[in-house]
Design a protein around this motif. Structure first.
Motif, PDB file in Angstrom:
ATOM      1  N   ARG A  61       0.875  -1.180   0.000  1.00 30.16           N
ATOM      2  CA  ARG A  61       0.000   0.000   0.000  1.00 30.16           C
ATOM      3  C   ARG A  61       0.905   1.221   0.000  1.00 30.16           C
ATOM      4  O   ARG A  61       1.502   1.571   1.018  1.00 30.16           O
ATOM      5  CB  ARG A  61      -0.919  -0.020   1.216  1.00 30.16           C
ATOM      6  CG  ARG A  61      -1.843  -1.223   1.285  1.00 30.16           C
ATOM      7  CD  ARG A  61      -2.662  -1.198   2.558  1.00 30.16           C
ATOM      8  NE  ARG A  61      -3.546  -0.031   2.597  1.00 30.16           N
ATOM      9  CZ  ARG A  61      -4.071   0.468   3.715  1.00 30.16           C
ATOM     10  NH1 ARG A  61      -3.781  -0.073   4.892  1.00 30.16           N
ATOM     11  NH2 ARG A  61      -4.877   1.508   3.673  1.00 30.16           N
ATOM     12  N   LEU A  62       0.995   1.863  -1.161  1.00 25.83           N
ATOM     13  CA  LEU A  62       1.967   2.925  -1.355  1.00 25.83           C
ATOM     14  C   LEU A  62       1.322   4.186  -1.908  1.00 25.83           C
ATOM     15  O   LEU A  62       0.285   4.126  -2.567  1.00 25.83           O
ATOM     16  CB  LEU A  62       3.062   2.475  -2.334  1.00 25.83           C
ATOM     17  CG  LEU A  62       3.834   1.209  -1.995  1.00 25.83           C
ATOM     18  CD1 LEU A  62       4.701   0.801  -3.169  1.00 25.83           C
ATOM     19  CD2 LEU A  62       4.679   1.415  -0.750  1.00 25.83           C
ATOM     20  N   GLU A  63       1.995   5.289  -1.648  1.00 25.94           N
ATOM     21  CA  GLU A  63       1.561   6.572  -2.179  1.00 25.94           C
ATOM     22  C   GLU A  63       2.806   7.418  -2.412  1.00 25.94           C
ATOM     23  O   GLU A  63       3.724   7.425  -1.591  1.00 25.94           O
ATOM     24  CB  GLU A  63       0.643   7.250  -1.167  1.00 25.94           C
ATOM     25  CG  GLU A  63       0.154   8.619  -1.573  1.00 25.94           C
ATOM     26  CD  GLU A  63      -0.703   9.254  -0.483  1.00 25.94           C
ATOM     27  OE1 GLU A  63      -0.887  10.487  -0.538  1.00 25.94           O
ATOM     28  OE2 GLU A  63      -1.158   8.533   0.431  1.00 25.94           O
ATOM     29  N   LEU A  64       2.846   8.127  -3.532  1.00 26.07           N
ATOM     30  CA  LEU A  64       3.990   8.969  -3.858  1.00 26.07           C
ATOM     31  C   LEU A  64       3.612  10.433  -3.727  1.00 26.07           C
ATOM     32  O   LEU A  64       2.594  10.869  -4.266  1.00 26.07           O
ATOM     33  CB  LEU A  64       4.474   8.676  -5.285  1.00 26.07           C
ATOM     34  CG  LEU A  64       5.613   9.565  -5.806  1.00 26.07           C
ATOM     35  CD1 LEU A  64       6.877   9.348  -4.995  1.00 26.07           C
ATOM     36  CD2 LEU A  64       5.859   9.272  -7.288  1.00 26.07           C
ATOM     37  N   ARG A  65       4.446  11.199  -3.007  1.00 23.01           N
ATOM     38  CA  ARG A  65       4.242  12.637  -2.874  1.00 23.01           C
ATOM     39  C   ARG A  65       5.567  13.349  -3.128  1.00 23.01           C
ATOM     40  O   ARG A  65       6.627  12.867  -2.739  1.00 23.01           O
ATOM     41  CB  ARG A  65       3.749  12.984  -1.469  1.00 23.01           C
ATOM     42  CG  ARG A  65       2.427  12.325  -1.086  1.00 23.01           C
ATOM     43  CD  ARG A  65       1.301  13.308  -1.095  1.00 23.01           C
ATOM     44  NE  ARG A  65       0.031  12.694  -0.752  1.00 23.01           N
ATOM     45  CZ  ARG A  65      -1.056  13.369  -0.443  1.00 23.01           C
ATOM     46  NH1 ARG A  65      -1.012  14.693  -0.410  1.00 23.01           N
ATOM     47  NH2 ARG A  65      -2.195  12.767  -0.178  1.00 23.01           N
ATOM     48  N   GLN A  66       5.487  14.519  -3.754  1.00 24.28           N
ATOM     49  CA  GLN A  66       6.690  15.259  -4.107  1.00 24.28           C
ATOM     50  C   GLN A  66       6.963  16.352  -3.087  1.00 24.28           C
ATOM     51  O   GLN A  66       6.082  17.134  -2.719  1.00 24.28           O
ATOM     52  CB  GLN A  66       6.530  15.879  -5.500  1.00 24.28           C
ATOM     53  CG  GLN A  66       7.815  16.410  -6.112  1.00 24.28           C
ATOM     54  CD  GLN A  66       8.136  17.844  -5.703  1.00 24.28           C
ATOM     55  OE1 GLN A  66       7.229  18.612  -5.396  1.00 24.28           O
ATOM     56  NE2 GLN A  66       9.413  18.202  -5.708  1.00 24.28           N
ATOM     57  N   VAL A  67       8.223  16.405  -2.600  1.00 25.45           N
ATOM     58  CA  VAL A  67       8.636  17.468  -1.689  1.00 25.45           C
ATOM     59  C   VAL A  67      10.138  17.683  -1.841  1.00 25.45           C
ATOM     60  O   VAL A  67      10.901  16.747  -2.005  1.00 25.45           O
ATOM     61  CB  VAL A  67       8.293  17.124  -0.217  1.00 25.45           C
ATOM     62  CG1 VAL A  67       9.025  15.882   0.274  1.00 25.45           C
ATOM     63  CG2 VAL A  67       8.580  18.318   0.698  1.00 25.45           C
ATOM     64  N   ASP A  68      10.538  18.944  -1.803  1.00 26.65           N
ATOM     65  CA  ASP A  68      11.944  19.322  -1.897  1.00 26.65           C
ATOM     66  C   ASP A  68      12.351  19.934  -0.561  1.00 26.65           C
ATOM     67  O   ASP A  68      11.904  21.032  -0.208  1.00 26.65           O
ATOM     68  CB  ASP A  68      12.131  20.331  -3.032  1.00 26.65           C
ATOM     69  CG  ASP A  68      13.586  20.749  -3.224  1.00 26.65           C
ATOM     70  OD1 ASP A  68      14.445  20.340  -2.411  1.00 26.65           O
ATOM     71  OD2 ASP A  68      13.853  21.483  -4.190  1.00 26.65           O
ATOM     72  N   LEU A  69      13.184  19.222   0.194  1.00 29.46           N
ATOM     73  CA  LEU A  69      13.588  19.711   1.508  1.00 29.46           C
ATOM     74  C   LEU A  69      14.513  20.919   1.434  1.00 29.46           C
ATOM     75  O   LEU A  69      14.819  21.534   2.452  1.00 29.46           O
ATOM     76  CB  LEU A  69      14.261  18.596   2.316  1.00 29.46           C
ATOM     77  CG  LEU A  69      13.366  17.442   2.756  1.00 29.46           C
ATOM     78  CD1 LEU A  69      14.123  16.499   3.674  1.00 29.46           C
ATOM     79  CD2 LEU A  69      12.102  17.940   3.450  1.00 29.46           C
TER      80      LEU A  69
END
Length: 309
Positions: A61-69
């Motif tokens: 059960r996966l989900e991809l989210r984009q974030v740039d630290l």
């Protein structure tokens, strides 16, 4: 990989989950039935990691989210868009290592800005989701190299000078200070939140040869890859401390988990208590105040919100 307890019902987030230790950590949590959010900077590499985990763990059960630290506006948008009612586990894994001098989108020296300030801001903005969980846990990946840092609060942002290795170990010491201070503040507010830090030991990942390090020339790349092949451990070994801190049921908050071998470079996870930085409350508090000032993120730890399903 040691026996990891069943993670059914837990919502976990792993930053930098597209490769290396983060990838293995996300995969093994998914294998144990956690719902895992892969928080990645590069959408293409994130999608590749998502597909690869699904090929290895078909029922993941996966989900991809984009974030740039390295960008505070990206972190704020990411946190604002998270629609999970609660977050049981946050693994602050993403970071850079030994990179040439550069500045983030907000003007911070990149190793300090990404490794520490990005982690600080993200955790603070996700705090309402964490505190909505019945037993929230934050695991922050530091480094065995932090032991060699000469921590200088007046040069965290390369105000006076920049030395690659110095800036790296200093940023990793900052992450250890952060994890311990978060626990102290949670305890003072009588919250159930558990904050831990880990050191993975010498591990073969792309952090020294990819990203900002990919343009450092053929000689650097050849020597670094040879060194990693000879002296560094396979990636799953490096993920052991993160998984131990994330899933060991009775592990107390404020734990620092490191490999039990010589110089913390390899071995099985162990709880280390004799580390000066763990007990340096004055520096940790001063760093916390500076981090709030630089990021504009203030932690609300005074009360526990209503738990959400």
């Amino acid at each position: 990989m040691r026996a990891i307890p069943d993670q059914s019902g837990r919502v976990a987030m792993v930053t930098g989950a597209n490769s290396g230790i983060g990838y293995v950590t996300a995969r093994e949590l998914a294998r144990r039935r956690a719902q895992v959010v892969l928080a990645c900077r590069d959408p293409e590499r994130g999608r590749a990691a998502l597909a690869r985990i699904r090929s290895e763990v078909p029922d993941a059960r996966l989900e991809l989210r984009q974030v740039d630290l390295g960008c505070l506006s990206s972190i704020r948008a990411f946190a604002a868009g998270l629609d999970h009612g609660r977050l049981d586990l946050l693994i602050n894994n993403a970071g850079v290592a030994m990179v040439p001098y550069s500045r983030t989108a907000d003007g911070f020296e990149s190793q300090f800005g990404i490794n520490h300030l990005g982690t600080f801001a993200l955790t603070g903005l996700l705090l309402p989701h964490l505190l909505a969980a019945p037993d929230p846990r934050v695991v922050t990946v530091s480094s065995e190299g932090q032991r060699f840092a000469r921590f200088d609060l007046g040069n965290l942002n390369a105000e006076r000078a920049y030395r690659t290795a110095f800036a790296y170990v200093q940023s990793k010491r900052a992450k250890l200070y952060f994890a311990m201070e978060l626990q102290r503040r949670a305890d003072a507010a009588d919250l159930k939140l558990r904050s831990m830090a880990v050191a993975p030991g010498l591990t073969r990942t792309k952090v020294l040869t990819g990203g900002a390090n990919s343009g450092r020339g053929r000689l650097y790349t050849t020597i670094t890859r040879l060194l990693m092949r000879v002296a560094f451990r396979p990636t799953p070994e490096g993920a052991k401390t993160s998984l131990y801190a994330a899933t060991t049921p009775d592990l107390p908050g404020g734990s620092y988990i490191v490999p039990d071998g010589l110089l913390q470079l390899r071995g099985e996870p162990t709880h280390r208590t004799r580390e000066r930085a763990i007990h340096d409350t004055d520096t940790a508090n001063r760093l916390w105040q500076l981090s709030e000032l630089l990021t504009g993120v203030t932690y609300e730890l005074s009360a526990t919100p209503t738990r959400q399903p």
